[in-house]
Design an enzyme around this catalytic site. Structure first.
Site, PDB file in Angstrom:
ATOM      1  N   SER A  25     -25.301  35.495  -7.868  1.00 13.15           N
ATOM      2  CA  SER A  25     -24.929  36.897  -8.020  1.00 13.15           C
ATOM      3  C   SER A  25     -23.508  36.977  -8.565  1.00 13.15           C
ATOM      4  O   SER A  25     -22.745  36.013  -8.487  1.00 13.15           O
ATOM      5  CB  SER A  25     -24.991  37.613  -6.671  1.00 13.15           C
ATOM      6  OG  SER A  25     -23.830  37.333  -5.892  1.00 13.15           O
ATOM      7  N   ASP A  26     -23.155  38.117  -9.137  1.00 12.31           N
ATOM      8  CA  ASP A  26     -21.743  38.346  -9.398  1.00 12.31           C
ATOM      9  C   ASP A  26     -21.091  38.716  -8.073  1.00 12.31           C
ATOM     10  O   ASP A  26     -21.765  38.928  -7.062  1.00 12.31           O
ATOM     11  CB  ASP A  26     -21.543  39.442 -10.443  1.00 12.31           C
ATOM     12  CG  ASP A  26     -20.246  39.257 -11.227  1.00 12.31           C
ATOM     13  OD1 ASP A  26     -19.309  38.624 -10.706  1.00 12.31           O
ATOM     14  OD2 ASP A  26     -20.163  39.747 -12.368  1.00 12.31           O
ATOM     15  N   TRP A  27     -19.779  38.777  -8.052  1.00  9.37           N
ATOM     16  CA  TRP A  27     -19.004  38.945  -6.816  1.00  9.37           C
ATOM     17  C   TRP A  27     -19.498  40.167  -6.031  1.00  9.37           C
ATOM     18  O   TRP A  27     -19.304  41.311  -6.449  1.00  9.37           O
ATOM     19  CB  TRP A  27     -17.525  39.083  -7.147  1.00  9.37           C
ATOM     20  CG  TRP A  27     -16.625  39.178  -5.963  1.00  9.37           C
ATOM     21  CD1 TRP A  27     -16.497  40.216  -5.100  1.00  9.37           C
ATOM     22  CD2 TRP A  27     -15.699  38.173  -5.510  1.00  9.37           C
ATOM     23  NE1 TRP A  27     -15.561  39.949  -4.146  1.00  9.37           N
ATOM     24  CE2 TRP A  27     -15.048  38.704  -4.364  1.00  9.37           C
ATOM     25  CE3 TRP A  27     -15.355  36.903  -5.948  1.00  9.37           C
ATOM     26  CZ2 TRP A  27     -14.068  37.998  -3.675  1.00  9.37           C
ATOM     27  CZ3 TRP A  27     -14.369  36.207  -5.263  1.00  9.37           C
ATOM     28  CH2 TRP A  27     -13.742  36.745  -4.138  1.00  9.37           C
TER      29      TRP A  27
END
Length: 771
Positions: A301-303
Site C-alpha cells: 500500500s502507499d503510506w
C-alpha cells in the site's frame, strides 16, 4: 529481469536450516538455471510458509517506518514500543526509513535472532533520484530521452542505497500526468505513455540489474497503481475519473512495461478511480496485475492508504479496511496499522480466506529469497562499502553526465548562447543563483542539505581569469523555514535587493538569471493553482531587463511553468529542472558550450494555467477548427497549443529532415513497416538530435489522438554530416484499447510523421494497415 538464485543454506535459523537441508539433499544437485531454479525457489518459499503460524503470516504483511534510533535503547511510547516488540515476535515483514548499514544490521538482528523463525526484514526507502549522490529529478531525467543515462542514474542510486543497508526502493513512479498544477509531476516521466514505458524499463533495469541477489542492486517498485497522475484539478490525493480507453491507452502501458521488465513490487495509489479507491480495487490488483499480467511479486500500500479507506467512505473502521484491502489484493500494509490487529480475526471469522493470506505471504517471501536475504540477512550491512560508495567521485561524475543531458534549451535568440568564458563580465542574478540546496530537489533521499554545486559556483569554476563574475541575489524566493513537511511561504513584499541586481546588470556583457521554484514547491502535497514564477521574480526580471536586454534565464523547477510573461523578455531560456548534486557544473558545461544541449521536453509547457490539463496527444473533437464564427473548440483569449510543445528542444546547431520513405504503402498485421529519412546537421558544431516518429490512426472504433509518439532515435552528427535513419513500425505499435475491449491494431488508414518535436512536423506520409 534475469532470475539468479543462490541456493546455499540459510545461516541464521536452526529450524529453517533443517528444512533447507532436507530440500538440498532431495535434489539440489541438478542445474540451478531456468525452470529448475524457479521451482527450487518456490520450494524454499513453500517450506518457510509451512512453518508459519497465521499470526506470523500476517506479520509478514505488516510494514512500519522507523521512528526511533534503532541502535539505541528500546523506545518508549505506545507505537514505538509496539514496533520494537513486534519485530522481535515476527510480526513485522518490512521497515522503511531505517538508514545506514549499522542501523539496518541491528534491526535485522532483532528479526533474525530474536524471532521464532528468524525471517529477515526487507528495508525500503524512497530512492527517487539518488540516495546520497543526487541526480536530476525524474521529470528532468526524462528530458534526456536517453535510456542508458536513466538506467545509469538508477544503477548508481541502487548501489549507494544498497551500501547503506537498503533492499528496496519505492520507485519508479510511472504515473502519466497532464496537469502542471500537480506537484508530483516532478517524480514522473511526463505525459507520454510510450516514452514513459521506455523509462519504466530503464529504471527497473537500473535498480535491479540482472541479479537481484547482488549486493549492489535493490528491488524496484512500480507506483502508483493506478491513475494517480490524473487527479482532478491537479490537487494531490484527489478523485480520478477516467474511462476504460484512457486507462488502458495512456495510464497502464508504463506499468505493463515495468511488469514485463521484472519489477519486483508494485505500490497502489492514494486516489480513488471511478469510485473505488485503488487500494480496494480487485480489478487493478487481482484481475489485471496478478491475473492477466501474471505478476509474481507483491503489492504494498502507499503510506496509510489501507486506513484511508475509512475517510474515502468505503470502510467503516480499520477492521473493515483490512478486510477490503486484503481481499482486493494489497499484500502489505504500509503504516496503516490495520492488518496485524485484525487480519487473524478476519480469517478465523471466515471473512477473509487464509489462501489469500498465503498468497500474499508467498509473494513477500519470494522477493526476500530473490534478494538473497535468507542466505545472508546481513549482506547489505557493510559499513566499509557504505563509506566508500556514498558520494564517491565516480558517482559525482555520473551525476554531472546525466544532469547535462537533462538540460533543455528552449530559446536562443541571436545565438546569445553559448557564452564566452575568456573575456567580459557576467552578472549572475536571482534567488537560485547561489543556492546549494534547491538544486537537490524534492524527494531527495539521504542527500546532505546544501551539498549541491550552485550555478554561481559552476560558472566561476568554468571561466578564465579574464572574465569577471558578479553576483546579486536580487530577491529572496521564500520566507520562513523550508522542509519536506511544511508549505513554502513565498516572499511577495521585500524588494530591497533589486537595486544591487540592477546595478551589476548595467555593467555586464551578459546577465544569467536563475529563477524558478523552491524545490519544496513541487513534490507530494505541493499542488498550485498558479504556475508562473512565484513571488517577485517576474518583477526582478523586468527590472534587470530594463537596463540590459542580454538576459539568459536559467529555470529551476519541478513542473512546466506558465512563462507567458517571461519568455518575451529574455534572449536565452534554459530549462534546468532540479539537476542534483552537480547542478552548477552541468549547467556551466551547457552555458559555455562544453556540452551542446540535447534535451527534449517530456511535457508540454502551457501558455496559460487555464489550458491545463494540456498534452500533445489530444483528441480531435467534432469541431477542431473554425473560421470567423465562434462555434468550435477553442479559447476566446488564448491559443489552444502549447508555448513549448512535447518533444521540443533546441541545440547550438541545426538539423534538417528530408527524404521520408516507407518500405511499402501497405503494412500487414504480421509484417513490419520500415520508415527511413535523412537527418542532416546543417549547423557549424557537432550536435545530438532526438529524431522523433509519430503516427495518426485516421479512423478507429474509438476516437484516436491526433498524433502519437511511436519511435525515436538519438543521433550525433558533425557539421554537414547526413545519416539515413531507419525506424521500424509493427502492428503492435499501432494497437489500442478498441471498442470491443481488446488491445489490438485495427486495419485502416494511418499517417506517419517525422520531426524534431510533436508540433514541428518535417514530413508525413500515409499508409494502409491490412489484415
Amino acid at each position: 529481469m534475469k532470475l539468479t538464485i543462490n541456493l546455499s543454506l540459510p545461516v541464521h535459523s536452526n529450524m529453517l536450516r533443517m528444512v533447507f537441508s532436507v530440500l538440498f539433499f532431495c535434489g539440489f544437485a541438478a542445474s540451478q538455471q531456468g525452470a529448475f531454479a524457479q521451482s527450487s525457489l518456490e520450494r524454499r518459499v513453500d517450506s518457510v510458509l509451512a512453518l508459519m503460524t497465521l499470526e506470523e503470516k500476517v506479520g509478514q504483511m505488516n510494514q512500519y517506518t522507523s521512528s526511533w534510533d534503532i541502535t539505541g535503547p528500546m523506545p518508549k511510547g505506545s507505537r514505538d514500543s509496539l514496533k520494537y516488540t513486534q519485530i522481535r515476535s515476527g510480526q513485522v515483514g518490512s521497515m522503511l526509513n531505517v538508514l545506514s548499514a549499522k542501523a539496518t544490521r541491528e534491526a535485522q538482528r532483532m528479526a533474525v535472532e530474536e524471532s521464532r523463525l528468524g525471517i529477515p526484514l526487507i528495508f525500503g526507502y524512497d530512492v527517487i533520484h539518488g540516495f546520497r549522490t543526487m541526480f536530476p529529478i525524474p521529470l528532468g531525467e526524462a528530458a534526456s530521452w536517453d535510456m542508458e543515462a536513466i538506467e545509469k542514474s538508477s544503477r548508481v542510486a541502487a548501489s549507494e542505497a544498497a551500501a547503506a543497508g537498503q533492499h528496496w526502493t519505492f520507485a519508479p513512479m510511472l504515473d502519466i500526468t497532464r496537469d502542471a498544477r500537480w506537484g508530483r509531476m516532478m517524480e514522473s516521466a511526463g505525459e507520454d505513455p510510450y516514452l514513459g514505458s521506455l523509462i519504466a524499463t530503464a529504471r527497473v533495469r537500473g535498480f535491479q540489474g540482472d541479479d537481484l541477489s547482488a549486493p549492489n542492486t535493490i528491488a524496484a517498485c512500480a507506483k502508483h497503481f493506478a491513475a494517480y497522475g490524473l487527479a482532478e484539478g491537479g490537487r494531490d490525493y484527489n478523485t480520478v475519473s477516467v474511462g476504460d480507453a484512457l486507462l488502458h491507452d495512456a495510464i497502464l502501458p508504463p506499468f505493463k512495461a515495468a511488469a514485463d521488465a521484472g519489477v519486483a513490487t508494485f505500490m497502489n495509489a492514494f486516489n480513488e478511480i471511478n469510485g473505488i479507491p485503488a487500494t480496494a480495487s480487485n480489478y487493478l490488483q487481482r484481475k489485471l496485475l496478478k491475473g492477466d499480467w501474471d505478476f509474481p511479486g507483491f503489492i504494498v500500500s502507499d503510506w496509510g492508504s489501507v486506513a484511508e479507506l475509512i475517510p474515502h467512505g468505503v470502510a467503516a473502521n480499520e477492521k473493515e479496511a483490512a478486510r477490503i484491502a486484503a481481499i482486493a489484493g494489497c499484500d502489505m500494509d504500509m503504516e496503516g496499522y490495520c492488518y496485524v490487529p485484525y487480519l487473524v480475526q478476519l480469517v478465523k471469522e471466515g471473512a477473509v480466506e487464509e489462501s489469500m493470506i498465503n498468497d500474499a505471504v508467498r509473494r513477500i517471501l519470494r522477493v526476500k529469497f530473490m534478494l538473497g536475504l535468507f542466505d545472508d540477512p546481513y549482506r547489505y550491512c557493510d559499513p566499509v562499502r557504505e563509506q566508500n560508495e556514498l558520494f564517491s567521485q565516480a558517482n559525482q561524475d555520473a551525476s554531472r553526465e546525466v544532469a547535462r543531458k537533462s538540460v533543455v534549451l528552449l530559446k536562443n535568440q541571436g545565438n546569445i548562447l553559448p557564452l564566452k568564458k575568456d573575456q567580459g563580465t557576467i552578472a549572475v542574478i536571482g534567488p537560485l543563483a547561489a543556492d546549494k540546496d534547491i538544486p537537490i530537489g524534492s524527494w531527495r533521499g539521504n542527500a546532505v542539505e546544501n551539498s549541491a554545486v550552485s550555478l554561481l559556483e559552476g560558472i566561476k569554476a568554468a571561466v578564465g581569469k579574464n572574465v569577471t563574475v558578479r553576483h546579486a541575489q536580487g530577491v529572496k524566493l521564500s520566507t520562513g523555514p523550508r522542509s519536506f513537511l511544511t508549505e513554502v511561504h513565498v516572499n511577495e513584499t521585500d524588494t530591497t535587493g533589486f537595486g544591487e541586481a540592477v546595478r551589476i546588470a548595467k555593467g555586464a556583457d551578459v546577465v544569467v538569471m536563475a529563477l524558478g521554484e523552491d524545490c519544496w514547491q513541487s513534490g507530494e502535497g505541493r499542488s498550485r493553482t498558479e504556475i508562473d514564477l512565484p513571488g517577485l521574480q517576474t518583477e526582478l526580471l523586468a527590472a534587470v531587463r530594463a537596463v540590459n536586454p542580454r538576459v539568459v534565464l536559467v529555470l529551476m523547477n519541478g513542473r512546466p511553468l506558465d512563462l507567458s510573461a517571461v519568455e518575451p523578455q529574455v534572449q536565452g531560456l534554459v530549462e534546468a529542472w532540479f539537476l542534483g548534486s552537480q547542478s552548477g557544473n552541468a549547467l556551466a558545461d551547457v552555458l559555455f558550450g562544453d556540452y551542446n544541449p540535447s534535451g527534449k521536453l517530456p511535457v508540454s509547457f502551457p501558455r496559460s494555467v487555464g489550458q491545463v490539463p494540456l498534452y500533445y496527444n489530444h483528441k480531435s473533437t467534432g469541431r477542431p477548427t473554425g473560421g470567423e464564427i465562434v462555434f468550435w473548440s477553442h479559447y476566446s483569449d488564448e491559443k489552444n497549443d502549447a508555448l513549448f510543445p512535447f518533444g521540443y528542444g533546441l541545440s547550438y546547431t541545426t538539423f534538417s529532415y528530408s527524404a521520408l520513405k516507407l518500405s511499402s504503402e501497405t503494412m500487414r498485421m504480421n509484417e513490419p513497416l520500415k520508415v527511413s529519412f535523412t537527418l542532416t546537421n546543417t549547423g557549424k558544431v557537432t550536435g545530438t538530435e532526438t529524431a522523433q516518429l509519430y503516427t495518426r490512426d485516421l479512423v478507429g472504433s474509438r476516437t484516436r489522438p491526433v498524433i502519437e509518439l511511436k519511435k525515436f532515435q538519438k543521433v550525433t552528427l558533425k557539421p554537414g554530416e547526413s545519416r539515413v535513419i531507419t525506424l521500424e513500425l509493427t502492428s503492435g505499435d499501432l494497437a489500442f484499447f478498441t471498442r470491443e475491449g481488446l488491445w489490438q491494431a485495427e486495419a485502416g488508414d494511418f499517417e506517419v510523421m517525422i520531426g524534431p518535436d510533436s508540433r514541428n512536423i518535417a514530413a508525413k506520409q500515409g499508409f494502409k494497415l491490412v489484415r
